[in-house]
Design a protein around this motif. Structure first.
Motif, short mmCIF file in Angstrom:
data_model
loop_
_atom_site.label_atom_id
_atom_site.label_comp_id
_atom_site.label_asym_id
_atom_site.label_seq_id
_atom_site.Cartn_x
_atom_site.Cartn_y
_atom_site.Cartn_z
N ASN A 1 9.61 -8.06 7.73
CA ASN A 1 10.47 -8.85 8.81
C ASN A 1 11.92 -8.74 8.43
N GLU A 2 12.73 -9.43 9.25
CA GLU A 2 14.13 -9.52 9.23
C GLU A 2 14.60 -10.08 7.82
N GLU A 3 14.20 -10.95 7.30
CA GLU A 3 14.52 -11.64 6.09
C GLU A 3 14.27 -10.93 4.90
N ASP A 4 13.31 -9.71 4.99
CA ASP A 4 12.99 -8.89 3.77
C ASP A 4 14.17 -7.87 3.69
N PHE A 5 15.04 -7.59 4.76
CA PHE A 5 16.13 -6.67 4.54
C PHE A 5 17.31 -7.15 3.78
N GLU A 6 17.32 -8.66 3.35
CA GLU A 6 18.29 -9.32 2.77
C GLU A 6 19.73 -8.95 2.91
N LEU A 7 20.05 -9.43 4.40
CA LEU A 7 21.48 -9.17 4.88
C LEU A 7 22.13 -10.43 4.80
N SER A 8 23.30 -10.32 4.86
CA SER A 8 24.29 -11.43 5.04
C SER A 8 25.45 -11.08 6.21
N TYR A 9 25.83 -12.14 6.88
CA TYR A 9 26.62 -11.87 8.14
C TYR A 9 27.91 -12.83 8.03
N TYR A 10 29.15 -12.25 8.35
CA TYR A 10 30.35 -13.09 8.24
C TYR A 10 31.24 -12.66 9.64
N GLU A 11 31.84 -13.82 9.98
CA GLU A 11 32.84 -13.55 11.02
C GLU A 11 33.94 -13.80 10.24
N ILE A 12 35.23 -13.12 10.56
CA ILE A 12 36.25 -12.83 10.11
C ILE A 12 37.27 -13.43 10.79
N HIS A 13 38.03 -14.48 10.33
CA HIS A 13 39.06 -15.30 11.21
C HIS A 13 40.38 -14.78 10.56
N TYR A 14 41.39 -14.75 11.58
CA TYR A 14 42.89 -14.35 11.33
C TYR A 14 43.59 -14.67 12.52
N GLU A 15 44.87 -14.70 12.24
CA GLU A 15 45.85 -15.10 13.31
C GLU A 15 45.91 -13.90 14.27
N SER A 16 45.39 -13.83 15.27
CA SER A 16 45.47 -12.75 16.10
C SER A 16 46.55 -12.57 16.92
N LYS A 17 47.22 -13.53 16.97
CA LYS A 17 48.70 -13.73 17.75
C LYS A 17 49.74 -12.85 16.99
N PHE A 18 49.48 -12.84 15.48
CA PHE A 18 50.74 -12.10 14.73
C PHE A 18 50.01 -10.72 14.10
N HIS A 19 48.83 -10.60 14.19
CA HIS A 19 48.16 -9.25 13.59
C HIS A 19 47.29 -8.67 14.47
N SER A 20 47.24 -7.29 14.52
CA SER A 20 46.01 -6.61 15.34
C SER A 20 45.54 -5.65 14.25
N LEU A 21 44.24 -6.04 14.12
CA LEU A 21 43.26 -5.38 13.04
C LEU A 21 42.33 -4.52 13.65
N SER A 22 42.25 -3.25 13.31
CA SER A 22 41.33 -2.36 13.70
C SER A 22 40.01 -2.16 12.79
N HIS A 23 38.83 -1.41 13.03
CA HIS A 23 37.88 -1.23 12.41
C HIS A 23 38.20 -0.34 11.15
N ARG A 24 39.22 0.57 11.18
CA ARG A 24 39.79 1.14 10.07
C ARG A 24 40.61 0.38 9.00
N ASP A 25 41.30 -0.60 9.50
CA ASP A 25 41.90 -1.46 8.62
C ASP A 25 41.03 -2.34 7.86
N VAL A 26 39.78 -3.04 8.47
CA VAL A 26 38.55 -3.62 7.85
C VAL A 26 38.04 -2.66 6.66
N LEU A 27 37.74 -1.63 7.09
CA LEU A 27 37.00 -0.76 6.24
C LEU A 27 37.96 -0.40 5.16
#
Length: 257
Positions: free
Chosen positions: A81-107
């Motif tokens: 089942n889903e729990e067996d895959f042992e995953l964790s999930y996070y939302e990243i909060h930042y000041e989007s008014k002052f910063h523009s972040l791309s997939h490449r930046d996060v990676l």
């Protein structure tokens, strides 16, 4: 014909690992949970184990459309089942008014912490929202050390799987023919470029296959390969459907801007 004949020489180590997992599941009734696999690795694993009667494989990456997934190799009487895959999930909060972040930046920021790419899955990016999917075993390390992206301070919020964004699959599926399965021939077809232009991009180190830079124009591509060409977007070799009467390879592929 050997099983190795179906795969690249550099994939033999991974094939051997799969065969070992398969044997352990069959003879010792062991269950193997893998790290995150890219789409080519999933393709190889599915082809070696996916059609066995007693040994099964199941993939999950957090969302239905996930590209990077963990796999569980198990005996037929178990149903992960889903729990067996042992995953964790996070939302990243930042000041989007002052910063523009791309997939490449996060990676890039996550890799700079010394984390292997196999330890985290898809990075979900939709306008100003960013979410990441991790293996549970590294969540404490990430919570302590992942506090900025480029020069933008961030805060991590742990979320549940049902809060993950479902990023729509925006692949445009096309078909075509190519004279060979060399990378320069495929890049030429995928992006409507001359063969010479495609070769220049490869030699300049601007082409990645399955997250790895490929700078040899003679590199042979295979089903399941995902391509990233700087300035041109992403593409995926979905299937190779034999040769035409003119001895050209018939292929189906997806492109993504």
């Amino acid at each position: 014909m050997s099983i190795y004949d179906h795969f690249r020489k550099e994939e033999r180590v991974f094939v051997d690992q799969i065969l070992k997992w398969k044997e352990e599941a069959s003879e010792r009734y062991s269950v193997k949970l893998t790290d995150f696999l890219d789409e080519r690795e999933q393709f190889i694993l599915q082809n070696i184990i996916g059609h066995q009667d007693e040994v099964k494989v199941k993939f999950f990456g957090g969302t239905e459309s996930a590209e990077r997934k963990r796999a569980i190799i198990y005996r037929e009487f178990m149903e992960p089942n889903e729990e067996d895959f042992e995953l964790s999930y996070y939302e990243i909060h930042y000041e989007s008014k002052f910063h523009s972040l791309s997939h490449r930046d996060v990676l890039g920021s996550m890799m700079s912490l010394g984390m292997k790419r196999t330890k985290f899955g898809d990075i979900l990016n939709n306008e100003d929202r960013i979410q990441i999917i991790l293996m549970k075993e590294i969540e404490s390390f990430v919570e302590i050390n992942f506090n900025s992206i480029r020069n933008a301070p961030i805060k991590l919020e742990k979320i549940n799987s049902f809060q993950l964004m479902e990023i729509k699959d925006n692949w445009t599926q096309l078909s075509g023919t190519v004279s060979s399965l060399r990378i320069d021939s495929l890049i030429s077809e995928f992006y409507n470029l001359s063969r010479q232009k495609a070769q220049m991009l490869v030699k300049a180190g601007l082409v990645k296959v399955n997250q790895k830079i490929i700078d040899s124009t003679s590199f042979q591509c295979a089903e399941g390969d995902v391509f990233s060409v700087r300035g041109f977007g992403r593409s995926k070799l979905l299937s190779i459907d034999g040769k035409s009467k003119k001895e050209k390879w018939r292929i189906i592929y997806g492109t993504q801007k």
